[in-house]
Structure formats: structure tokens, C-alpha cells
Design an enzyme around this catalytic site. Structure first.
Site, PDB file in Angstrom:
ATOM      1  N   GLN A 148       0.807  -1.209   0.000  1.00 44.99           N
ATOM      2  CA  GLN A 148       0.000   0.000   0.000  1.00 44.99           C
ATOM      3  C   GLN A 148       0.839   1.257   0.000  1.00 44.99           C
ATOM      4  O   GLN A 148       2.025   1.247   0.345  1.00 44.99           O
ATOM      5  CB  GLN A 148      -0.957  -0.003   1.177  1.00 44.99           C
ATOM      6  CG  GLN A 148      -0.309  -0.186   2.541  1.00 44.99           C
ATOM      7  CD  GLN A 148      -1.335  -0.438   3.617  1.00 44.99           C
ATOM      8  OE1 GLN A 148      -1.709   0.473   4.354  1.00 44.99           O
ATOM      9  NE2 GLN A 148      -1.818  -1.688   3.722  1.00 44.99           N
ATOM     10  N   HIS A 208       0.150   5.652   0.837  1.00 40.08           N
ATOM     11  CA  HIS A 208      -0.754   6.684   1.343  1.00 40.08           C
ATOM     12  C   HIS A 208      -0.434   8.020   0.663  1.00 40.08           C
ATOM     13  O   HIS A 208       0.740   8.332   0.438  1.00 40.08           O
ATOM     14  CB  HIS A 208      -0.610   6.829   2.853  1.00 40.08           C
ATOM     15  CG  HIS A 208      -0.738   5.535   3.594  1.00 40.08           C
ATOM     16  ND1 HIS A 208      -1.842   4.719   3.473  1.00 40.08           N
ATOM     17  CD2 HIS A 208       0.108   4.898   4.442  1.00 40.08           C
ATOM     18  CE1 HIS A 208      -1.671   3.646   4.217  1.00 40.08           C
ATOM     19  NE2 HIS A 208      -0.499   3.723   4.823  1.00 40.08           N
ATOM     20  N   ARG A 249      -3.872   0.552  -2.831  1.00 36.28           N
ATOM     21  CA  ARG A 249      -3.272  -0.780  -2.708  1.00 36.28           C
ATOM     22  C   ARG A 249      -2.607  -1.231  -4.001  1.00 36.28           C
ATOM     23  O   ARG A 249      -3.057  -0.884  -5.092  1.00 36.28           O
ATOM     24  CB  ARG A 249      -4.329  -1.784  -2.268  1.00 36.28           C
ATOM     25  CG  ARG A 249      -4.906  -1.469  -0.892  1.00 36.28           C
ATOM     26  CD  ARG A 249      -6.029  -2.401  -0.494  1.00 36.28           C
ATOM     27  NE  ARG A 249      -6.522  -2.063   0.837  1.00 36.28           N
ATOM     28  CZ  ARG A 249      -7.457  -1.150   1.071  1.00 36.28           C
ATOM     29  NH1 ARG A 249      -8.013  -0.505   0.047  1.00 36.28           N
ATOM     30  NH2 ARG A 249      -7.831  -0.879   2.304  1.00 36.28           N
TER      31      ARG A 249
END
Length: 421
Positions: free
Chosen positions: A92, A94, A285
């Protein structure tokens, strides 16, 4: 004010069935319990423990007196978590602040429901995060040199060829060829797009890789081989297994940390840890998950530059007290280690501990005891005021309003999250 807080662990498939119950002193439920959230994030706000007048969340507490309990009159800008990682999490990334604000606004304007499984941005905030290991923790963190990934792909291809798997060997060699070139950042981004393109070479390469890492004869470093075995077992045929080869594999001992800047690819693999982050839940993701993968949006926000060192050092800020201070204003994480005075006098105290630790509190603190029992005290205000005192054991947490420093005594380990500088 010293206020006990608590929460119900969140049950995700990757969680451990016993680690959080053991920490909290509770009986296991049989479900995988993954995360304990201690903050004002609306997704799972902490609750005031044993509130006399019904259930009361930390959000309710802040809203009852924002100047006393909040930060700049609002909720906490950070979220403290305990993670119990029983199986690998998704790869992942962010977003940074600008990307999160733009992505959130675009999805709001498009009318994407906030609980839609294909929604990428649940809020307009960034999500840098810092993790400190309580047990041995394994993680993938940041891009490593492409030469390292190419070397391992060549070893896997050679092993496949020795086993007579010539088709699989050719597929792995084709994967390796995609990582050759003069611009590593572009190559990584193009590799991400290709890995999720549906190209049949990806499937053949994954099958060959899965075969090559089985047993004790894997040609790779034992740690990398072990991780790949876990990934192919948990996520067979997932392109994220190939993507994992691009990342640093980190083994953290208790007390070691990684800092995950916005836009940095990562995945936690195993272990127990304390984590602090900006108060957000935005995740893009890149595989190792049955959840939505928006590879185009991920490639738009990911930083494909090389990370020189995934570990993040702490600094000593006082006797028995260390701090991890990343370059964001949202949070800083402190750890206090306490020992009995008799141990200290006999020079038998654990390394880095002190019989008394004083922690400044210009902003609210969220405190969690991870071992032992600790006395938390704040001196009385005024001539006739009463001192505030709380005794917290392993697994208990406190919300500490801004004010005078708090003094910690007892025996054990305490983590404290607060606002950064």
C-alpha cells in the site's frame, strides 16, 4: 486531566487471534484481532473507560470542551494504534496532503459513496505513519536498488531451469528484463502497470516463483525466501508477490522503527507493534489483497524513488525517555522505560530505563502501557489543589490533556503519542 480510555480491537483477516487479547488481558474471541485504535478518528474513536453516564467517546470528550481537551480547538491530528500482524497486509501507499485533498474532492464531486469498496479517499488528509516493534516485526518498506531485484529474479530463473521448468524460467527472465534501463523511477512505475495488466507472462512467472521458493533449496536469502513462501501461500497468483521483490525487506527487533512517508510503498508482514500516524485512513493498494486495486491512481501518487535506509532512528530526550520525530507536524512518538529505584541503585536496571521519567505535555498525550505497571502523576495546581494520579497496568491507556508535565514511575514500558513540532 488523566482519563482512562479503551476501545474494541478491529477484526481484519490479517490479525492475530491471541496477541491483542494477551496484551489487553482479555480472553480471545476466536476472531483475528488486528488493530486497536486510540484516538479521535471517526472510524473507531476510543471510548472513555467506565464512563458513569453511558457510552462516551473521545470525540464527545473533545467536543465537550475543545479548548481543554482538543488540539487547536479540534480533534487529535494523530492516531495511536497497536497492530497484531498475524498475516501479511496489502502492499500500500498513502497520499500526501495535496493528493489526498484533490482525490477526496474529486470523489465527492463524482458522488462516490464513502463506504463504496472502490473508493480511494475517505478523507482529505495525508497519512504518514511510524511503527515501533514490540516483538520481532517483518516489513516491506520502500524501493530498493533494481539490481537487487534483478539478481534475485536471475537466481529464481536459474533454479527453475535446473528443475526442468524452462517455460517458467523464461517467464522469470522476461520479468527481470523489464527492470533493465537507465531510469529506475520510470522502470518501477512501468513495472507496476505491467504487473497488473493481465499479461500471461505474469501468471507464468508467479507459478515459477512459487515453485522455486518451496523447500530448503531456495536460491534466495532465507529471509526473502521465507517471505515469498508466505506471500504465495496467502495470495497465490497475486501480482503483488512480484512487486514485493522491488522493496526492502526489514526485520525489526523490539524498539526498532520504520517511518513510512506519504507516497512510500510498504507492507507489514508479521509481528506486534505500536504505530502512530496522521489521523486518516486513505489507502491505495498494490496487491496482496482481495480489496480494490486502482493501479492507475496508485501509480499517480506513488514515489518510485529509491529509499536508502528503511529504519528510522530515535533520539534520547531524557533519562529513560526516547523520541521518534519524523518531519511532520501531526505527531511524535515517545517511549519511557521505568525501573524500580532499588534496581537503579544497584545498577541492575534495564538499559535505557530510569526510576522517574518526566514527560512534557504542551499538547494532549495518548499513553499506553505495553509492559509492567506505571504510576502517572501530575502535580496539583494552586496552593490547595489536588494532584492527579493514575495507576495503569499493561494494556491500559490514558488520555492526558495538555498542561503541566506528567511524571511516570513504576516498572515497565510506556508509549506516548502527541503533536509534532
Amino acid at each position: 486531566m488523566l482519563i482512562f480510555i479503551e476501545n474494541t480491537p478491529r477484526t481484519y483477516a490479517w490479525g492475530s487471534r491471541d496477541a491483542l487479547p494477551d496484551l489487553l488481558g482479555l480472553a480471545p474471541t476466536g476472531e483475528p484481532q488486528a488493530e486497536l485504535w486510540l484516538g479521535t478518528h471517526p472510524g473507531s474513536p476510543a471510548h472513555v473507560a467506565k464512563a458513569s453516564a453511558g457510552d462516551r467517546t473521545l470525540i464527545d470528550l473533545v467536543e465537550s470542551d475543545p479548548e481543554l481537551y482538543g488540539v487547536d480547538g479540534g480533534p487529535l491530528p494523530f492516531l495511536l494504534k497497536v497492530l497484531a500482524i498475524g498475516a501479511p497486509l496489502s502492499l500500500q501507499v498513502h497520499p500526501d496532503l495535496e493528493q489526498a485533498a484533490a482525490g477526496y474532492a474529486a470523489e465527492e464531486e463524482a458522488g462516490v459513496p464513502r463506504d463504496a469498496p472502490h473508493r480511494n479517499y475517505g478523507d482529505p488528509n495525508h497519512k504518514p505513519e511510524l511503527l515501533v516493534a514490540l516483538s520481532e516485526v517483518r516489513a516491506l518498506s520502500g524501493f530498493r536498488p533494481l539490481t537487487a531485484a534483478r539478481d534475485e529474479l536471475r537466481l529464481l530463473a536459474a533454479a527453475a531451469r535446473r528443475a526442468g521448468e524452462h517455460d517458467g524460467a523464461e517467464a522469470l527472465e522476461a520479468v527481470e528484463a523489464r527492470l533493465r534501463g537507465a531510469d529506475p523511477e520510470t522502470l518501477r512505475r512501468e513495472f507496476l502497470v505491467w504487473a497488473f495488466s493481465g499479461d500471461e507472462i505474469v501468471g507464468r512467472a508467479l507459478a515459477a516463483l512459487a515453485a522455486a521458493v518451496q523447500g530448503e533449496e531456495s536460491p534466495l536469502d532465507p529471509d526473502r525466501a521465507c517471505v515469498l513462501r508466505d506471500l504465495v501461500a496467502s495470495h497465490p497468483g497475486d501480482p503483488g508477490v512480484l512487486v514485493s521483490l522491488l522493496l526492502h525487506l526489514v526485520r525489526l527487533e523490539p524498539g526498532e522503527a520504520v517511518y513510512l512517508r506519504a507516497r512510500q510503498m510498504h507492507a507489514y508482514l508479521s509481528g506486534i507493534a505500536v504505530e502512530v500516524m496522521a489521523s486518516s485512513d486513505n489507502v491505495l493498494r498494490a496487491g496482496l489483497t482481495p480489496k480494490h486495486v486502482d493501479i492507475a491512481e496508485l501509480c499517480r501518487i506513488v514515489d518510485t524513488g529509491e529509499l536508502a535506509e528503511p529504519r528510522f532512528p530515535c533520539e534520547r530526550v531524557g533519562r529513560g525517555l526516547v523520541a521518534w520525530r519524523p518531519d511532520v507536524p501531526d505527531f511524535v512518538l515517545l517511549r519511557a522505560r521505568l525501573c524500580d529505584p532499588e534496581e537503579s541503585m544497584r545498577a541492575e536496571a534495564p538499559e535505557g530505563s530510569s526510576p522517574l521519567v518526566e514527560v512534557p505535555a504542551p499538547h494532549p498525550l495518548v499513553l499506553m502501557v505495553t509492559s509492567g505497571r506505571v504510576r502517572v502523576e501530575r502535580k496539583a495546581e494552586g496552593e490547595h489543589g489536588l494532584a492527579e494520579v493514575a495507576s495503569a497496568r499493561r494494556g491500559q491507556s490514558l488520555y492526558v490533556s495538555a498542561g503541566d508535565p506528567v511524571r511516570l514511575t513504576g516498572h515497565g514500558e510506556v508509549f506516548l503519542a502527541t503533536v509534532g513540532e
